[in-house]
Design a protein around this motif. Structure first.
Motif, PDB file in Angstrom:
ATOM      1  N   LEU A   3      34.635  47.468  25.342  1.00 53.79           N
ATOM      2  CA  LEU A   3      36.019  47.362  25.799  1.00 53.79           C
ATOM      3  C   LEU A   3      36.867  46.608  24.781  1.00 53.79           C
ATOM      4  CD1 LEU A   3      35.440  46.355  29.543  1.00 53.79           C
ATOM      5  CD2 LEU A   3      35.932  48.642  28.647  1.00 53.79           C
ATOM      6  N   ASP A   4      38.149  46.910  24.772  1.00 51.18           N
ATOM      7  CA  ASP A   4      39.108  46.172  23.955  1.00 51.18           C
ATOM      8  C   ASP A   4      39.726  45.104  24.850  1.00 51.18           C
ATOM      9  OD1 ASP A   4      40.862  45.290  22.066  1.00 51.18           O
ATOM     10  OD2 ASP A   4      42.209  47.020  22.175  1.00 51.18           O
ATOM     11  N   LEU A   5      39.113  43.929  24.880  1.00 46.44           N
ATOM     12  CA  LEU A   5      39.533  42.869  25.799  1.00 46.44           C
ATOM     13  C   LEU A   5      40.714  42.102  25.218  1.00 46.44           C
ATOM     14  CD1 LEU A   5      36.023  41.510  26.855  1.00 46.44           C
ATOM     15  CD2 LEU A   5      37.491  43.104  28.101  1.00 46.44           C
ATOM     16  N   PRO A   6      41.764  41.896  26.014  1.00 50.68           N
ATOM     17  CA  PRO A   6      42.929  41.161  25.507  1.00 50.68           C
ATOM     18  C   PRO A   6      42.617  39.683  25.310  1.00 50.68           C
ATOM     19  CG  PRO A   6      43.189  41.626  27.847  1.00 50.68           C
ATOM     20  CD  PRO A   6      41.955  42.354  27.404  1.00 50.68           C
ATOM     21  N   GLU A   7      43.284  39.089  24.367  1.00 55.67           N
ATOM     22  CA  GLU A   7      43.098  37.660  24.104  1.00 55.67           C
ATOM     23  C   GLU A   7      43.568  36.854  25.310  1.00 55.67           C
ATOM     24  OE1 GLU A   7      44.454  34.318  20.763  1.00 55.67           O
ATOM     25  OE2 GLU A   7      44.915  36.451  20.476  1.00 55.67           O
ATOM     26  N   GLY A   8      42.781  35.872  25.688  1.00 54.89           N
ATOM     27  CA  GLY A   8      43.133  35.003  26.808  1.00 54.89           C
ATOM     28  C   GLY A   8      42.571  35.423  28.147  1.00 54.89           C
ATOM     29  N   LEU A   9      42.002  36.626  28.243  1.00 58.03           N
ATOM     30  CA  LEU A   9      41.414  37.064  29.506  1.00 58.03           C
ATOM     31  C   LEU A   9      40.102  36.321  29.733  1.00 58.03           C
ATOM     32  CD1 LEU A   9      41.255  39.029  31.943  1.00 58.03           C
ATOM     33  CD2 LEU A   9      40.050  40.621  30.446  1.00 58.03           C
ATOM     34  N   PRO A  10      39.943  35.645  30.877  1.00 59.14           N
ATOM     35  CA  PRO A  10      38.670  34.964  31.159  1.00 59.14           C
ATOM     36  C   PRO A  10      37.518  35.965  31.223  1.00 59.14           C
ATOM     37  CG  PRO A  10      40.393  34.160  32.613  1.00 59.14           C
ATOM     38  CD  PRO A  10      40.962  35.358  31.915  1.00 59.14           C
ATOM     39  N   VAL A  11      36.453  35.672  30.474  1.00 64.13           N
ATOM     40  CA  VAL A  11      35.287  36.555  30.409  1.00 64.13           C
ATOM     41  C   VAL A  11      34.053  35.749  30.774  1.00 64.13           C
ATOM     42  CG1 VAL A  11      33.843  37.979  28.912  1.00 64.13           C
ATOM     43  CG2 VAL A  11      36.336  38.021  28.652  1.00 64.13           C
ATOM     44  N   VAL A  12      33.234  36.311  31.659  1.00 61.82           N
ATOM     45  CA  VAL A  12      31.981  35.680  32.054  1.00 61.82           C
ATOM     46  C   VAL A  12      30.848  36.639  31.705  1.00 61.82           C
ATOM     47  CG1 VAL A  12      30.596  34.776  33.964  1.00 61.82           C
ATOM     48  CG2 VAL A  12      33.078  34.422  33.952  1.00 61.82           C
ATOM     49  N   TYR A  13      29.946  36.207  30.840  1.00 62.67           N
ATOM     50  CA  TYR A  13      28.794  37.033  30.485  1.00 62.67           C
ATOM     51  C   TYR A  13      27.668  36.759  31.476  1.00 62.67           C
ATOM     52  CZ  TYR A  13      31.218  37.986  26.137  1.00 62.67           C
ATOM     53  OH  TYR A  13      32.152  38.403  25.213  1.00 62.67           O
ATOM     54  N   CYS A  14      27.091  37.812  31.997  1.00 57.35           N
ATOM     55  CA  CYS A  14      26.040  37.655  32.995  1.00 57.35           C
ATOM     56  C   CYS A  14      25.098  38.846  32.910  1.00 57.35           C
ATOM     57  CB  CYS A  14      26.617  37.504  34.398  1.00 57.35           C
ATOM     58  SG  CYS A  14      27.850  38.728  34.826  1.00 57.35           S
ATOM     59  N   ASP A  15      24.004  38.768  33.669  1.00 59.72           N
ATOM     60  CA  ASP A  15      23.031  39.859  33.615  1.00 59.72           C
ATOM     61  C   ASP A  15      23.287  40.863  34.739  1.00 59.72           C
ATOM     62  OD1 ASP A  15      21.905  38.787  35.959  1.00 59.72           O
ATOM     63  OD2 ASP A  15      20.413  37.637  34.843  1.00 59.72           O
ATOM     64  N   VAL A  16      22.537  41.943  34.704  1.00 58.51           N
ATOM     65  CA  VAL A  16      22.743  43.044  35.645  1.00 58.51           C
ATOM     66  C   VAL A  16      22.512  42.594  37.085  1.00 58.51           C
ATOM     67  CG1 VAL A  16      21.843  45.281  36.381  1.00 58.51           C
ATOM     68  CG2 VAL A  16      22.223  44.829  33.953  1.00 58.51           C
ATOM     69  N   ALA A  17      21.534  41.732  37.317  1.00 60.06           N
ATOM     70  CA  ALA A  17      21.256  41.261  38.672  1.00 60.06           C
ATOM     71  C   ALA A  17      22.442  40.493  39.239  1.00 60.06           C
ATOM     72  CB  ALA A  17      20.001  40.397  38.679  1.00 60.06           C
ATOM     73  N   ASP A  18      23.079  39.652  38.417  1.00 55.44           N
ATOM     74  CA  ASP A  18      24.248  38.909  38.871  1.00 55.44           C
ATOM     75  C   ASP A  18      25.387  39.855  39.226  1.00 55.44           C
ATOM     76  OD1 ASP A  18      23.038  36.414  38.517  1.00 55.44           O
ATOM     77  OD2 ASP A  18      23.669  36.296  36.420  1.00 55.44           O
ATOM     78  N   LEU A  19      25.597  40.883  38.409  1.00 51.28           N
ATOM     79  CA  LEU A  19      26.654  41.854  38.681  1.00 51.28           C
ATOM     80  C   LEU A  19      26.401  42.602  39.984  1.00 51.28           C
ATOM     81  CD1 LEU A  19      27.055  43.313  35.086  1.00 51.28           C
ATOM     82  CD2 LEU A  19      28.706  41.864  36.268  1.00 51.28           C
ATOM     83  N   GLY A  20      25.147  42.925  40.239  1.00 45.56           N
ATOM     84  CA  GLY A  20      24.798  43.631  41.461  1.00 45.56           C
ATOM     85  C   GLY A  20      25.135  42.853  42.712  1.00 45.56           C
ATOM     86  N   ARG A  21      25.139  41.524  42.605  1.00 46.74           N
ATOM     87  CA  ARG A  21      25.486  40.696  43.762  1.00 46.74           C
ATOM     88  C   ARG A  21      26.997  40.583  43.961  1.00 46.74           C
ATOM     89  NH1 ARG A  21      20.606  38.059  42.120  1.00 46.74           N
ATOM     90  NH2 ARG A  21      21.671  36.864  40.504  1.00 46.74           N
ATOM     91  N   MET A  22      27.776  40.995  42.989  1.00 42.07           N
ATOM     92  CA  MET A  22      29.240  40.893  43.091  1.00 42.07           C
ATOM     93  C   MET A  22      29.864  42.082  43.800  1.00 42.07           C
ATOM     94  SD  MET A  22      30.291  39.647  39.267  1.00 42.07           S
ATOM     95  CE  MET A  22      29.468  38.262  38.454  1.00 42.07           C
ATOM     96  N   VAL A  23      29.176  43.203  43.829  1.00 40.82           N
ATOM     97  CA  VAL A  23      29.771  44.446  44.316  1.00 40.82           C
ATOM     98  C   VAL A  23      28.921  45.032  45.434  1.00 40.82           C
ATOM     99  CG1 VAL A  23      30.884  44.940  42.110  1.00 40.82           C
ATOM    100  CG2 VAL A  23      28.571  45.787  42.524  1.00 40.82           C
ATOM    101  N   ALA A  24      29.402  46.139  45.984  1.00 37.02           N
ATOM    102  CA  ALA A  24      28.668  46.797  47.058  1.00 37.02           C
ATOM    103  C   ALA A  24      27.288  47.226  46.581  1.00 37.02           C
ATOM    104  CB  ALA A  24      29.454  48.013  47.539  1.00 37.02           C
ATOM    105  N   ARG A  25      26.368  47.279  47.496  1.00 41.22           N
ATOM    106  CA  ARG A  25      24.996  47.638  47.170  1.00 41.22           C
ATOM    107  C   ARG A  25      24.950  49.011  46.496  1.00 41.22           C
ATOM    108  NH1 ARG A  25      19.934  47.886  51.492  1.00 41.22           N
ATOM    109  NH2 ARG A  25      18.308  48.371  49.970  1.00 41.22           N
TER     110      ARG A  25
END
Length: 249
Positions: A47-69
């Motif tokens: 992705l072309d991320l804009p400067e100043g956008l908060p970014v959190v690097y995490c693993d796939v398991a963490d992402l899976g807990r953020m969204v619908a199953r």
């Protein structure tokens, strides 16, 4: 001069979007507020991320807990705000919308269907979709993923009363065609040469009587007798394609 029929005020807080197309389109949309993006380093590197956008690097398991199953997040999840409201009158006064169809959805509630319809609306250059605020899905990650980026491209106007919106659209010079399996003539015969507003009803129930009464004509798609009806998103795609090719002839 803008007319009075404003889209209703949306409620609710932030949303979570997932998937490359939905998030990439959100990043490209200046009207979309993105508060944070989370993802794997590999996915976010695409992705072309804009400067100043908060970014959190995490693993796939963490992402899976953020969204619908089982949501296909493709290694990225974004926290976003809903898009700002749009006035129907402003759309009707917008010269860039002239000659492009408006698609109205009468109580189509499945977010997958609305997302797919948005995608077809973008593909065939519709000016906007219009829904009633009640009995229509809100913006969501599921809808954005189904729309594959089109949620950021096609204006989505929510109104209190669809019949009054159809009256306003008629005053702006649009020919209002309701789509129904029991239509009196084929869509190709009903189109004419005017600006078009295409009105689709919910699966099963179809167009409500009061909404149908505010259409100029009720038409049907040509279809084999072996099949009674189409999914509303498929029917919308065919109707928009028919209008798109008519204007390109």
């Amino acid at each position: 001069m803008a007319r009075k029929n404003k889209s209703v005020k949306k409620t609710g807080g932030g949303l979570k979007f997932w998937g490359r197309h939905a998030i990439g389109a959100a990043l490209d949309n200046p009207r979309r507020v993105i508060k944070k993006i989370s993802g794997t380093r590999e996915a976010l590197a695409t992705l072309d991320l804009p400067e100043g956008l908060p970014v959190v690097y995490c693993d796939v398991a963490d992402l899976g807990r953020m969204v619908a199953r089982d949501a296909p997040h493709q290694g990225m999840v974004a926290d976003v705000d809903p898009l700002p409201d749009i006035w129907l009158g402003d759309l009707l006064d917008d010269a860039s919308a002239a000659g492009r169809p408006i698609l109205l959805l009468d109580q189509v509630t499945d977010p997958h269907n609305v997302g797919a319809i948005l995608r077809s609306a973008a593909a065939f250059d519709a000016a906007a979709i219009v829904t009633q605020d009640r009995h229509a899905p809100p913006e969501s990650g599921t809808l954005a993923k189904s729309a594959s980026g089109a949620l950021e491209i096609v204006p989505w106007i929510r109104v209190v009363n669809l019949s009054r919106a159809l009256d306003e659209i008629a005053q702006a010079g649009y020919w209002r065609i309701g789509l129904d399996g029991e239509g009196t003539e084929l869509l190709s015969q009903a189109m004419g040469n005017s600006k078009l507003a295409l009105v689709m009803g919910a699966e099963g129930e179809g167009l409500r009587q009061n909404v149908a009464a505010h259409c100029d004509v009720i038409s049907r798609l040509p279809m084999s007798a072996r099949m009674e009806s189409l999914n509303v998103s498929n029917a919308a795609a065919i109707a928009l394609y028919a209008e798109y090719t008519r204007t390109k002839d």
